[in-house]
Design an enzyme around this catalytic site. Structure first.
Site, short mmCIF file in Angstrom:
data_model
loop_
_atom_site.label_atom_id
_atom_site.label_comp_id
_atom_site.label_asym_id
_atom_site.label_seq_id
_atom_site.Cartn_x
_atom_site.Cartn_y
_atom_site.Cartn_z
N ASP A 35 0.91 -1.39 0.07
CA ASP A 35 -0.04 0.00 -0.01
C ASP A 35 0.86 1.26 -0.10
O ASP A 35 1.90 1.45 0.64
CB ASP A 35 -0.90 0.01 1.34
CG ASP A 35 -1.99 1.08 1.16
OD1 ASP A 35 -2.54 1.57 0.00
OD2 ASP A 35 -2.53 1.42 2.24
N ASN A 68 -10.63 -2.67 -6.55
CA ASN A 68 -9.66 -1.80 -7.37
C ASN A 68 -10.18 -1.54 -8.63
O ASN A 68 -9.82 -0.47 -9.41
CB ASN A 68 -8.03 -2.31 -7.51
CG ASN A 68 -7.46 -2.28 -6.14
OD1 ASN A 68 -6.53 -2.82 -5.87
ND2 ASN A 68 -7.78 -1.12 -5.41
#
Ligand code: FPP
Length: 246
Positions: free
Chosen positions: A21, A69
């Site tokens: 991340d 996503n």
């Protein structure tokens, strides 16, 4: 070079999973577009894969693209898919050199055909490699995985192939994408966020969690070694008492 003698070879995590991340914030800090962060994220992927193989980790699973996503701007999704295709093409040699077998989990049918084709090719070409298993979680969501496992079990019950009383931990495990992998021992998340984000919910039941405050493109060998050392200092009790373990 780091002092790897700090790592106890007899207590290595067999399976490391990583939530990579912070690519976007890494780029923003430098006044660049998010794409620049992902491009540099790929470099960190490469280093981490090589370092894990060198450190004798048997399974490395990377959260490369979640089911959620797909909701990102189209240009970012396209970039991530393009990076996936180019990395697979470029890294086949590195995988071969390090005896790494590529694997993928997730709803792979949702991938663009070019990415799906490239992935299939590299998986097939590395299928007989006996070293580390590198698993890319692509279009992956843990809840989807569990829903699909429950559906398949229900179908088997309906067709009298199994009885409801046969359903136990092992049978559920056998119906997950990760059926041929051990549970996660160490889960690392970069970027300072303390969340699991729908990643391997079943498989991390007893994992040690390690959150580190660096953005993914900056994640280095030093951070990986620190995570492993932190793991090795912990007592994994699996519900037992400390006294029972000794
Ligand atoms: C999280 O950063 C990262 C991703 C959603 C994708 C991870 C992908 C790569 C590292 C590159 C492609 C992968 C392979 C295997 C070739 P973010 O965009 O959520 O960052 P932010 O939280 O700062 O916005």
């Amino acid at each position: 070079m780091l002092d790897l003698t700090q790592i106890n070879q007899n207590n290595l995590p067999k399976h490391i999973a990583v939530i990579m991340d912070g690519n976007g914030r890494w780029a923003k800090e430098r006044g660049k577009l998010r794409v620049f962060g992902h491009e540099n994220g790929v470099k960190a992927v490469r280093k981490t894969v090589e370092n894990c193989a060198r450190l004798n980790i048997k399974y490395l699973t990377l959260y490369a693209f979640s089911t959620e996503n797909w909701k990102r701007p189209q240009i970012e999704v396209q970039t991530l898919m393009r990076l996936l295709v180019s990395s697979l093409r470029k890294e086949l040699k590195t995988l071969e050199k390090n005896n790494i077998r590529l694997n993928a989990i997730g709803n792979l049918d949702a991938l663009p055909s070019k990415a799906a084709k490239e992935l299939k090719e590299v998986i097939e070409k590395t299928a007989t490699n006996k070293g580390m298993v590198l698993t890319l979680a692509l279009s992956y969501g843990s809840r989807n995985e569990l829903v699909s496992a429950v559906k398949n079990l229900a179908i088997k019950v309906k067709n009298n192939l199994i009885s409801p009383t046969d359903i136990d931990d092992n049978l559920i495990n056998e119906h997950l994408y990760t059926h041929d992998m051990p549970d996660v021992d160490l889960l690392i998340r970069t970027s300072g966020e303390h969340r699991i984000s729908n990643f391997l919910l079943w498989q991390i039941a007893y994992a040690e969690l390690y959150f580190i405050d660096v953005f993914w493109p900056d994640f280095s060998e030093k951070h990986l070694v620190e995570a492993i050392i932190s793991y090795q200092k912990r007592e994994r009790r699996f519900g037992k008492t400390s006294e029972q373990l000794s």
